[in-house]
Design a protein around this motif. Structure first.
Motif, PDB file in Angstrom:
ATOM      1  N   ALA A 106     -25.479  -5.485   9.172  1.00 50.08           N
ATOM      2  CA  ALA A 106     -24.404  -5.228   8.049  1.00 50.08           C
ATOM      3  C   ALA A 106     -23.904  -3.616   7.779  1.00 50.08           C
ATOM      4  O   ALA A 106     -24.746  -2.920   8.032  1.00 50.08           O
ATOM      5  N   LYS A 107     -22.548  -3.497   7.563  1.00 50.22           N
ATOM      6  CA  LYS A 107     -21.965  -2.347   7.141  1.00 50.22           C
ATOM      7  C   LYS A 107     -21.656  -2.257   5.593  1.00 50.22           C
ATOM      8  O   LYS A 107     -21.681  -3.215   4.929  1.00 50.22           O
ATOM      9  N   TYR A 108     -21.965  -1.124   5.117  1.00 53.05           N
ATOM     10  CA  TYR A 108     -21.771  -0.910   3.658  1.00 53.05           C
ATOM     11  C   TYR A 108     -20.950   0.034   3.208  1.00 53.05           C
ATOM     12  O   TYR A 108     -20.828   1.293   3.611  1.00 53.05           O
ATOM     13  N   ILE A 109     -19.322  -0.237   3.319  1.00 54.57           N
ATOM     14  CA  ILE A 109     -18.288   0.804   3.065  1.00 54.57           C
ATOM     15  C   ILE A 109     -18.248   1.024   1.500  1.00 54.57           C
ATOM     16  O   ILE A 109     -18.108   0.259   0.572  1.00 54.57           O
ATOM     17  N   PRO A 110     -18.262   2.275   1.151  1.00 52.44           N
ATOM     18  CA  PRO A 110     -18.292   2.737  -0.211  1.00 52.44           C
ATOM     19  C   PRO A 110     -16.953   2.439  -0.763  1.00 52.44           C
ATOM     20  O   PRO A 110     -15.619   2.724  -0.163  1.00 52.44           O
ATOM     21  N   LEU A 111     -16.701   2.233  -2.097  1.00 55.65           N
ATOM     22  CA  LEU A 111     -15.513   1.987  -2.855  1.00 55.65           C
ATOM     23  C   LEU A 111     -15.797   2.817  -3.980  1.00 55.65           C
ATOM     24  O   LEU A 111     -16.748   2.635  -4.915  1.00 55.65           O
ATOM     25  N   THR A 112     -14.874   4.018  -4.308  1.00 51.09           N
ATOM     26  CA  THR A 112     -15.135   4.833  -5.676  1.00 51.09           C
ATOM     27  C   THR A 112     -14.080   4.652  -6.660  1.00 51.09           C
ATOM     28  O   THR A 112     -12.948   3.821  -6.200  1.00 51.09           O
ATOM     29  N   LYS A 113     -14.381   5.495  -7.625  1.00 53.43           N
ATOM     30  CA  LYS A 113     -13.497   5.245  -8.843  1.00 53.43           C
ATOM     31  C   LYS A 113     -12.045   5.752  -8.315  1.00 53.43           C
ATOM     32  O   LYS A 113     -11.090   5.498  -8.937  1.00 53.43           O
ATOM     33  N   GLU A 114     -11.876   6.524  -7.486  1.00 57.80           N
ATOM     34  CA  GLU A 114     -10.726   7.077  -6.771  1.00 57.80           C
ATOM     35  C   GLU A 114     -10.029   6.127  -6.061  1.00 57.80           C
ATOM     36  O   GLU A 114      -8.696   6.085  -5.925  1.00 57.80           O
ATOM     37  N   SER A 115     -10.805   5.544  -4.776  1.00 61.62           N
ATOM     38  CA  SER A 115     -10.152   4.718  -3.860  1.00 61.62           C
ATOM     39  C   SER A 115     -10.139   3.163  -4.451  1.00 61.62           C
ATOM     40  O   SER A 115      -9.087   2.704  -4.070  1.00 61.62           O
ATOM     41  N   MET A 116     -10.974   2.719  -5.192  1.00 60.33           N
ATOM     42  CA  MET A 116     -10.627   1.238  -5.496  1.00 60.33           C
ATOM     43  C   MET A 116      -9.066   0.936  -6.234  1.00 60.33           C
ATOM     44  O   MET A 116      -8.730  -0.122  -5.732  1.00 60.33           O
ATOM     45  N   PRO A 117      -8.844   1.796  -6.985  1.00 64.56           N
ATOM     46  CA  PRO A 117      -7.263   1.579  -7.649  1.00 64.56           C
ATOM     47  C   PRO A 117      -6.135   1.552  -6.641  1.00 64.56           C
ATOM     48  O   PRO A 117      -5.240   0.785  -6.847  1.00 64.56           O
ATOM     49  N   GLU A 118      -6.478   2.062  -5.562  1.00 63.32           N
ATOM     50  CA  GLU A 118      -5.368   2.205  -4.226  1.00 63.32           C
ATOM     51  C   GLU A 118      -5.176   0.932  -3.797  1.00 63.32           C
ATOM     52  O   GLU A 118      -4.269   0.531  -3.353  1.00 63.32           O
ATOM     53  N   HIS A 119      -6.537   0.089  -3.612  1.00 67.16           N
ATOM     54  CA  HIS A 119      -6.424  -1.234  -3.044  1.00 67.16           C
ATOM     55  C   HIS A 119      -5.507  -2.182  -3.881  1.00 67.16           C
ATOM     56  O   HIS A 119      -4.752  -2.786  -3.575  1.00 67.16           O
ATOM     57  N   ILE A 120      -5.802  -1.985  -5.381  1.00 62.79           N
ATOM     58  CA  ILE A 120      -5.001  -2.908  -6.232  1.00 62.79           C
ATOM     59  C   ILE A 120      -3.579  -2.701  -6.350  1.00 62.79           C
ATOM     60  O   ILE A 120      -2.776  -3.510  -6.241  1.00 62.79           O
ATOM     61  N   LYS A 121      -3.340  -1.280  -6.426  1.00 62.30           N
ATOM     62  CA  LYS A 121      -2.027  -0.750  -6.505  1.00 62.30           C
ATOM     63  C   LYS A 121      -1.088  -1.076  -5.210  1.00 62.30           C
ATOM     64  O   LYS A 121      -0.054  -1.722  -5.329  1.00 62.30           O
ATOM     65  N   ALA A 122      -1.689  -0.983  -4.033  1.00 60.83           N
ATOM     66  CA  ALA A 122      -0.955  -1.484  -2.760  1.00 60.83           C
ATOM     67  C   ALA A 122      -0.678  -2.981  -2.685  1.00 60.83           C
ATOM     68  O   ALA A 122       0.477  -3.317  -2.292  1.00 60.83           O
ATOM     69  N   ALA A 123      -1.708  -3.697  -3.028  1.00 59.45           N
ATOM     70  CA  ALA A 123      -1.368  -5.235  -3.200  1.00 59.45           C
ATOM     71  C   ALA A 123      -0.191  -5.529  -4.291  1.00 59.45           C
ATOM     72  O   ALA A 123       0.618  -6.221  -3.765  1.00 59.45           O
ATOM     73  N   ARG A 124      -0.456  -4.992  -5.024  1.00 58.90           N
ATOM     74  CA  ARG A 124       0.971  -5.151  -6.139  1.00 58.90           C
ATOM     75  C   ARG A 124       2.136  -4.540  -5.640  1.00 58.90           C
ATOM     76  O   ARG A 124       3.208  -5.366  -5.993  1.00 58.90           O
ATOM     77  N   ASN A 125       2.192  -3.289  -5.098  1.00 63.04           N
ATOM     78  CA  ASN A 125       3.310  -2.856  -4.762  1.00 63.04           C
ATOM     79  C   ASN A 125       4.144  -3.502  -3.539  1.00 63.04           C
ATOM     80  O   ASN A 125       5.212  -3.745  -3.375  1.00 63.04           O
ATOM     81  N   ALA A 126       3.105  -4.195  -2.768  1.00 61.72           N
ATOM     82  CA  ALA A 126       3.637  -5.247  -1.597  1.00 61.72           C
ATOM     83  C   ALA A 126       4.613  -5.992  -2.357  1.00 61.72           C
ATOM     84  O   ALA A 126       5.807  -6.515  -1.693  1.00 61.72           O
ATOM     85  N   ILE A 127       4.128  -6.789  -3.264  1.00 60.23           N
ATOM     86  CA  ILE A 127       4.666  -7.797  -3.986  1.00 60.23           C
ATOM     87  C   ILE A 127       6.112  -7.381  -4.752  1.00 60.23           C
ATOM     88  O   ILE A 127       6.991  -7.848  -4.597  1.00 60.23           O
ATOM     89  N   LEU A 128       5.996  -6.373  -5.525  1.00 59.77           N
ATOM     90  CA  LEU A 128       7.218  -5.480  -6.241  1.00 59.77           C
ATOM     91  C   LEU A 128       8.308  -5.148  -5.060  1.00 59.77           C
ATOM     92  O   LEU A 128       9.393  -5.180  -5.362  1.00 59.77           O
ATOM     93  N   SER A 129       7.540  -4.652  -3.914  1.00 62.83           N
ATOM     94  CA  SER A 129       8.669  -4.338  -2.931  1.00 62.83           C
ATOM     95  C   SER A 129       9.491  -5.515  -2.515  1.00 62.83           C
ATOM     96  O   SER A 129      10.840  -5.527  -2.516  1.00 62.83           O
ATOM     97  N   TYR A 130       8.782  -6.772  -2.192  1.00 64.04           N
ATOM     98  CA  TYR A 130       9.784  -7.812  -2.112  1.00 64.04           C
ATOM     99  C   TYR A 130      10.544  -8.102  -3.106  1.00 64.04           C
ATOM    100  O   TYR A 130      11.583  -8.575  -2.817  1.00 64.04           O
ATOM    101  N   ILE A 131       9.919  -8.257  -4.313  1.00 67.62           N
ATOM    102  CA  ILE A 131      11.154  -8.580  -5.457  1.00 67.62           C
ATOM    103  C   ILE A 131      12.194  -7.651  -5.581  1.00 67.62           C
ATOM    104  O   ILE A 131      13.330  -8.023  -5.807  1.00 67.62           O
ATOM    105  N   HIS A 132      12.083  -6.288  -5.146  1.00 70.52           N
ATOM    106  CA  HIS A 132      13.230  -5.304  -5.300  1.00 70.52           C
ATOM    107  C   HIS A 132      14.259  -5.835  -4.154  1.00 70.52           C
ATOM    108  O   HIS A 132      15.328  -5.620  -4.504  1.00 70.52           O
ATOM    109  N   GLU A 133      13.592  -6.051  -3.038  1.00 72.40           N
ATOM    110  CA  GLU A 133      14.564  -6.558  -1.890  1.00 72.40           C
ATOM    111  C   GLU A 133      15.336  -7.369  -2.083  1.00 72.40           C
ATOM    112  O   GLU A 133      16.560  -7.661  -1.861  1.00 72.40           O
ATOM    113  N   THR A 134      14.674  -8.404  -2.408  1.00 73.69           N
ATOM    114  CA  THR A 134      15.138  -9.969  -2.597  1.00 73.69           C
ATOM    115  C   THR A 134      15.919 -10.605  -3.873  1.00 73.69           C
ATOM    116  O   THR A 134      16.623 -11.236  -4.046  1.00 73.69           O
ATOM    117  N   GLY A 135      15.369  -9.883  -4.974  1.00 80.25           N
ATOM    118  CA  GLY A 135      15.627 -10.130  -6.251  1.00 80.25           C
ATOM    119  C   GLY A 135      15.071 -11.589  -6.740  1.00 80.25           C
ATOM    120  O   GLY A 135      15.190 -11.989  -7.883  1.00 80.25           O
TER     121      GLY A 135
END
Length: 500
Positions: A106-135
């Motif tokens: 098994a591999k143990y990949i660290p997730l920090t207080k700085e890195s974890m929010p970027e995962h969430i923001k990116a997933a959110r922004n992907a959907i928002l990008s779709y909304i912006h482009e398509t309406g």
């Protein structure tokens, strides 16, 4: 229009403007990330061991910090797992994302207080990008399902441990909680087949509008729905119009999905990993995914054909070109430094910087010097399917260097969606497209070092049986598209039907 969908369209416009600021200044964005990373990690054990205090440029960084994979970084990670602070990044991680390893288990990949929010923001922004482009924001009023790993976690030396997809489940924003499925209890079911049945129980009565997951496992969910109801997925869920996926190329599955759904649906491609969220599809008309250059990740790119050289060049974003296969190297706010995640990418655009995932540096076939990569076999499969109309469920490719008779060949293990009596034309098209894709392969066929590819038909459900037999059924597990040995092939032969 509901208040929620109206608000989503306004938020999408704001996020689009924010994205454009760094997308239009990519080199500056990466330079800022680089300087922040070096500055914040100077006093860590890793930073002191590599003299971060004297690093002021990428050239300095290359001299002092070698490229490493997990095995080479493991001595530092082991100290973090043991509970030590300030090893790879200041303090201790919030989580470890547990993934399948190779020689070290098994591999143990660290997730920090700085890195974890970027995962969430990116997933959110992907959907928002779709909304912006398509309406189109109506889907936010429907139910959304994310087929993922269990959110239950263990703990090791005060740090929580789990699968990334399960960890992310803890960060679903409040405004989506009522829309999100499946339930917590169902998500915690470990057995994948039992979990799928429970997910179907919960979702059949609902107004499903968004479905997300790795295509192979979503396909299984769709097939079970059809078995249960006798209707296409698009009939069962008339408001389902958005499929979100990542981890693998969707093209080999696209025809099958249209058949299962009964119509086309929009899709958003993501490029997430435990080590970071790297890119998402930001355009319906342009090929590739927008590389996230301001998300706490500094990227380096090594030309794949030079990766195994002793002093292979490590390029920055300012030096890359379109159409070249690169190994992706990252340094992150989770304390991964010049880390080789194993993926290869190619740029489809440099204004803005968009990428496609071309494969894995360790997943290739070069048993005879051909160096076939994942992108090539997927493009060949796409072309053969388009020409013949034949639909497949899954496939993988391995070399056969010691056949019982005749020349060596590439063996394609394919699970077809429907029984096929005559595959001669399909085989010819596949082989012709492979020769067009890869000049080395073409030379080997022409020079009679290899003979044209051979198809081995895998029985219905055979790939699922294989994944189950190796303990990787469901969740975020993916079947390797290519192998340079016969380990997977040997097991699949036990599940095969008729060799062509």
């Amino acid at each position: 229009m509901s208040i929620k969908s109206f608000a989503a369209r306004i938020f999408a416009k704001i996020v689009h403007k924010q994205t454009q600021k760094w997308a239009q200044n990519p080199v500056r964005a990466q330079e800022k990330v680089f300087q922040d990373l070096i500055s914040k990690a100077q006093n860590t054990t890793f930073g002191q061991d590599h003299d971060f205090a004297s690093i002021s440029s990428h050239e300095d960084f290359v001299q002092k910090v070698p490229v490493r994979d997990y095995e080479e970084l493991k001595p530092y990670v082991d100290r973090v797992v043991a509970g030590e602070k300030n090893i790879l990044w200041p303090g201790k991680p919030l989580y470890f994302a547990k993934t399948s390893g190779t020689t070290s288990g098994a591999k143990y990949i660290p997730l920090t207080k700085e890195s974890m929010p970027e995962h969430i923001k990116a997933a959110r922004n992907a959907i928002l990008s779709y909304i912006h482009e398509t309406g189109n924001a109506k889907f936010v009023d429907g139910k959304m399902i994310f087929l993922q790993g269990s959110p239950e976690m263990e703990e090791i030396n005060g740090i929580k441990l789990g699968r990334l997809s399960g960890i992310v489940a803890h960060f679903v924003p409040n405004y989506l909680q009522k829309n999100r499925m499946p339930s917590w209890e169902t998500n915690c079911i470990e057995d994948w087949e039992s979990k799928v049945e429970a997910v179907i129980d919960e979702t059949l009565p609902e107004n499903m509008s968004v479905i997300s997951g790795i295509p192979s496992w979503v396909q299984m969910y769709f097939e079970r729905i059809i078995q249960r109801t006798g209707r296409k997925v698009g009939e069962v869920f008339p408001n389902f119009n958005l499929f979100i996926y990542g981890g693998v190329n969707f093209e080999p599955y696209r025809a099958k999905f249209k058949e299962l759904i009964g119509r086309d649906v929009d899709s958003i491609e993501l490029f997430p990993a435990s080590e970071g969220f790297f890119a998402y599809q930001d355009s319906r008309t342009e090929k590739g995914m927008l590389l996230l250059l301001d998300a706490g990740i500094f990227y380096e790119f090594i030309p794949a054909d030079r990766f195994f050289e002793e002093n292979a060049p490590r390029l920055t974003i300012a030096e890359v070109q379109t159409g070249v296969n690169y190994v992706l190297i990252i340094s992150t706010t989770a304390g991964l430094w010049s880390y080789n995640i194993g993926d290869t990418i190619a740029f489809t655009s440099t204004d803005p910087y968009r990428v496609v995932v071309t494969g894995r540096i360790k997943h290739f076939i070069s048993a005879s010097g051909e160096h076939v990569i994942g992108k090539e076999v997927e493009e060949a499969m796409k072309a053969a399917q388009k020409e013949t109309g034949i639909s497949i469920n899954e496939f993988t490719v391995a070399p056969q260097l010691s056949p019982e008779k005749g020349l060596p060949y590439h063996e394609w293990f394919i699970e077809f969606a429907e029984d096929q009596d005559d595959l001669d034309r399909f085989s010819e098209l596949l082989d012709l497209e492979m020769r067009n894709q890869n000049s080395y392969y073409d030379d080997l066929i022409a020079g009679k070092v290899l003979r044209p590819l051979v198809i081995t038909r895998v029985k219905k459900g055979g790939f699922k049986e294989y994944m189950k037999s190796v303990g990787k059924l469901g969740g975020q597990n993916k079947l390797p598209r290519l192998s340079n040995d016969r380990k997977i092939a040997g097991k699949l032969h036990e599940l095969s039907q008729l060799k062509e």
